[in-house]
Each structure stands twice: as structure tokens, then as C-alpha cells.
Design an enzyme around this catalytic site. Structure first.
Site, short mmCIF file in Angstrom:
data_model
loop_
_atom_site.label_atom_id
_atom_site.label_comp_id
_atom_site.label_asym_id
_atom_site.label_seq_id
_atom_site.Cartn_x
_atom_site.Cartn_y
_atom_site.Cartn_z
N SER A 49 0.82 -1.21 0.00
CA SER A 49 0.00 0.00 0.00
C SER A 49 0.85 1.26 0.00
O SER A 49 0.36 2.35 -0.34
CB SER A 49 -0.93 0.01 1.22
N GLY A 240 -4.38 -1.88 -0.93
CA GLY A 240 -3.51 -1.58 -2.06
C GLY A 240 -3.15 -0.11 -2.09
O GLY A 240 -3.66 0.68 -1.28
N CYS A 267 -9.56 -1.47 3.30
CA CYS A 267 -8.74 -0.35 2.81
C CYS A 267 -9.08 -0.01 1.36
O CYS A 267 -10.17 0.49 1.10
CB CYS A 267 -7.26 -0.66 3.01
N LEU A 268 -8.21 -0.27 0.40
CA LEU A 268 -8.54 0.02 -1.00
C LEU A 268 -9.77 -0.77 -1.43
O LEU A 268 -10.59 -0.28 -2.21
CB LEU A 268 -7.34 -0.31 -1.89
N ASN A 309 -3.70 2.81 7.16
CA ASN A 309 -2.77 3.28 6.15
C ASN A 309 -3.55 3.64 4.90
O ASN A 309 -3.78 2.81 4.03
CB ASN A 309 -1.72 2.20 5.83
N TYR A 312 -7.06 8.15 1.01
CA TYR A 312 -8.35 8.44 0.37
C TYR A 312 -9.47 7.91 1.26
O TYR A 312 -9.26 6.99 2.07
CB TYR A 312 -8.42 7.78 -1.01
N HIS A 352 -7.15 -1.59 9.02
CA HIS A 352 -6.54 -2.90 8.86
C HIS A 352 -6.79 -3.78 10.09
O HIS A 352 -6.06 -3.71 11.07
CB HIS A 352 -5.03 -2.76 8.64
N GLU A 354 -6.20 -6.87 10.49
CA GLU A 354 -5.10 -7.81 10.76
C GLU A 354 -4.02 -7.18 11.62
O GLU A 354 -3.25 -7.86 12.29
CB GLU A 354 -4.51 -8.33 9.45
#
Length: 394
Positions: A49, A240, A267-268, A309, A312, A352, A354
């Protein structure tokens, strides 16, 4: 007094920070961001990422526990560069195989130390992320590695930062996705799930396997027909790098499969689901990067400390017909951190769960995904749908 090789960080706004070379000797250009984690520098460096970005670590001392092969989140570092107040040349850790500098030299990571990272972070928080260049004197002037850069030379690097391609509007997934599909080995038979790789972290795959999933990782451009041909029980959209807007092929795939399979996005992958449903994303001023972001779960009222992380975010109000509803929000700035479809067993989070590195407050989401898969019967009987419609009054 030990002499140190000179280096500079030149930003597109004209600011120049003078410090010392560390890691691989050379030059590098990217978007300068900051991460507030106190540990996990190896996981950060190898997280795809961060492709295209130069990462500033706000913790002042980095590298003291070395590098261990077990902590790799991909097969190599993807950061364009690394910035710290002070890197440690020595390490002490029974798990480590090498020093951080040796690791950086092995993989070509250009870094700078000895600058005022607090001042840099304040600049990024005030003005937003910027493009920058790290340049080592020993690379450009090997005959005078310990000399200062002249003002004229510094301005050359400022211009290089300005000329560097923006992350906005650029598909960076193709630089990090797997070239071929592969199955992740598991010790027991479980539910087959296709993981669309937009830059997936190894720990995410491991966490999915731990809850009883047989992961099959496929390239980002895999079509809906190819995914369904694998006869999966579920679909996972990974994290990503970069701007989610240019990934129209991924939006199309997510849209065509929505409702056909229980789906989890991180995330992405979360942003792709928002765009697939007709919504919009926007670039944040300096993003969320670190292991201490407070997120409120709107379904339970609990607050989770999360690892994040991203640069956007999804505008939940832009998604038409109320197709998705908010399930999690960031308590610092109110931005969307999680959402669920109001009809289908599809949900996602911006952070995230994880948490590598970071706290483990959100690992329950992997259990929630396997519950979705086990309970899937079209859009009926879905735990996510019941939770969303019941608790939020949709």
C-alpha cells in the site's frame, strides 16, 4: 567526531531538510507521508500500500530490533524511501537476521536521517502531503560525500519533486498485484474464498486462513467470470496503493459480483466497493497512517483502536439509494471507517483489522466474514444485513 555522508530531502513546496545518508545510496522520489506507529517499521516498508510513497516515521529511533524474515508483508519493500530522526546501526533481537541498514541496502531503499521529523510532520499536517526527493551526496558527488549541497543543487531537486507524477489519477495496483493466481496452503479444509490482490499483505491472508478460509489469491484484473469459475464461497477485496478512482476494471468486477457472494473489503477494497456502488472517494489532507486511530463501531457502540494506512476516503452520502450505510466512523475527524450493504452480505472497513503492526481490537471482523459465508442464502438471513437494518433502523 564521526563524519556522516550528507543527504537532503527536497519538497515540491520549496522546503529543503538537510540530514545524513542511510540505507542504499542513491536518489528517490515519491509522495511524502508520515506514520505514527512506534514499532513495525519492517511491516510498513514491505506493505504494498506504500508503493509510490516516502514514509516518515514519527517515532524518533528506528531499527533497534533489526529485521526478521517472519515479519515481511510481501516479498520486498515497496516504499520509495524512508525518513527517521535517527536510525540504529546496531540491533538486538533473537528473531532478527540482519540490521535495518543491511536490509535497506539489499533491497535498494534510499533513506535519510538526522532531520527534524517533528517539523516535517507539522508541515504535512498543515499543508497536506507533498511530493519530495531524497538525494545522497555520496551518490551524486562520490568525490565529496561529506560536503554540503549547494543552494543551486537543492533547487534542482525541488524541481524534480514538482515534476514527479502525482499519485492522483494513476493506477498503481498493476505495479504490486500478483502476476498469476495462487492458493495459500492451509492445514485444514475450509471455505474457498477468492482474494483479489490489489497489493495484499501476507498477514491478511494468514488471518483469513486462521478462521477457516481456503484463500485463492488472484490478480487485480481477474474478471467476474473467472472468479465464479473457481466456485468460491466468498470474495475478499484487498488493500492496495494509491487512488482508487482509476481502477474502473475493479469497480466493474465488484459491481457485477455484489450480492452473488459474501464480500469483505479492506482499505482500498473498501473504497472500490464504494465506487462500485456509484459513490465517490476523495483525497484526504494527510491521511491516516499509524496504529492508534480511534474508530467507533456504530452497531455496538464500542471504540476500537485501529491500525490504518490510507490517503483516500469514501463519501458515504454520495452512494445512491442508501445502498451502503455507515457502520464505523473515525473519532478524530468523522470520516467513514466502515460500511455494510443494506441488502446484500457485503461489508468493508477502511482500516486494517489484521493489525500488523498494531492493536488487535478489530480481528473479530475476520470471524464475522466466515459467519457471513456460513449463513449465506442469497441476501436472506445475513448477520450483517440484520445488524444494519436492526440497529441503524434502515
Amino acid at each position: 567526531m564521526i563524519r556522516k555522508e550528507r543527504a537532503i530531502l527536497a519538497l515540491e513546496d520549496g522546503t529543503v531538510y538537510r540530514g545524513y545518508a542511510f540505507g542504499h545510496r542513491g536518489e528517490t522520489t515519491g509522495e511524502v507521508v508520515f506514520n505514527t506507529s512506534m514499532t513495525g517499521y519492517q511491516e510498513i516498508m514491505t506493505d504494498p500500500s506504500y508503493n509510490g510513497q516516502i514514509v516518515t516515521i514519527t517515532y524518533p529511533h528506528v531499527g533497534n530490533y533489526g529485521v526478521a524474515i517472519y515479519d515481511m508483508e510481501s516479498n520486498k519493500p515497496y516504499v520509495r524511501g524512508f525518513i527517521s530522526r535517527e536510525f540504529s546501526g546496531e540491533y538486538s533481537n533473537h528473531r532478527a537476521q540482519q540490521s535495518l541498514e543491511a536490509f535497506m541496502q539489499q533491497y535498494g531503499v534510499v533513506s535519510i536521517q538526522g532531520i527534524d521529523t517533528r517539523a516535517l510532520v507539522r508541515r504535512l499536517r498543515t499543508g497536506g502531503v507533498v511530493k519530495g526527493v531524497i538525494a545522497h551526496r555520496s551518490f551524486t558527488h562520490p568525490e565529496d560525500a561529506y560536503g554540503e549541497f549547494t543552494p543551486a543543487e537543492e533547487q534542482v531537486y525541488v524541481q524534480r519533486a514538482r515534476d514527479h507524477q502525482d499519485i492522483d489519477g494513476h493506477d498503481m495496483t498493476k505495479e504490486v498485484t500478483t502476476a498469476l493466481p495462487y492458493a495459500f496452503p492451509t492445514l485444514r479444509q475450509g471455505k474457498r474464498v477468492v482474494l483479489m490482490d490489489f497489493g495484499i499483505k501476507h498477514t491478511i491472508i494468514e488471518r483469513l486462513a486462521e478462521v477457516g478460509i481456503e484463500p485463492i489469491v488472484v490478480p487485480a484484473h481477474t474478471t467476474p467470470a473467472q472468479i465464479m469459475a473457481l466456485q468460491p464461497h466468498g470474495l475478499f477485496l484487498s488493500n492496495g496503493p494509491g487512488d482508487p478512482a482509476p481502477l474502473e476494471y475493479a469497480h466493474k468486477t465488484a459491481w457485477e459480483l455484489m450480492g452473488l457472494l459474501p464480500t469483505f473489503g479492506i482499505c482500498l477494497g473498501h473504497q472500490i466497493l464504494g465506487l462500485a456502488a456509484g459513490g465517490r472517494t476523495f483525497k484526504m489532507k494527510f491521511g491516516h497512517r499509524g496504529g492508534n486511530q480511534p474508530v467507533k463501531n456504530l452497531l455496538t457502540g464500542n471504540v476500537e483502536i485501529t491500525s490504518q494506512n490510507h490517503g483516500y476516503a469514501v463519501d458515504i452520502d454520495s452512494i445512491p439509494n442508501g445502498a451502503f450505510v455507515a457502520t464505523h466512523v473515525n473519532l478524530n475527524d468523522g470520516t467513514l471507517e466502515g460500511m455494510a450493504h443494506s441488502r446484500y452480505p457485503v461489508f468493508s472497513v477502511q482500516y486494517h483489522p489484521e493489525a500488523s503492526p498494531g492493536p488487535h481490537d478489530s480481528r473479530y471482523l475476520f470471524d464475522r466474514f466466515i459467519e457471513e459465508i456460513d449463513a449465506f442464502d442469497g441476501a436472506n438471513g445475513s448477520p450483517v444485513v440484520k445488524a444494519v437494518t436492526g440497529r441503524l433502523g434502515v
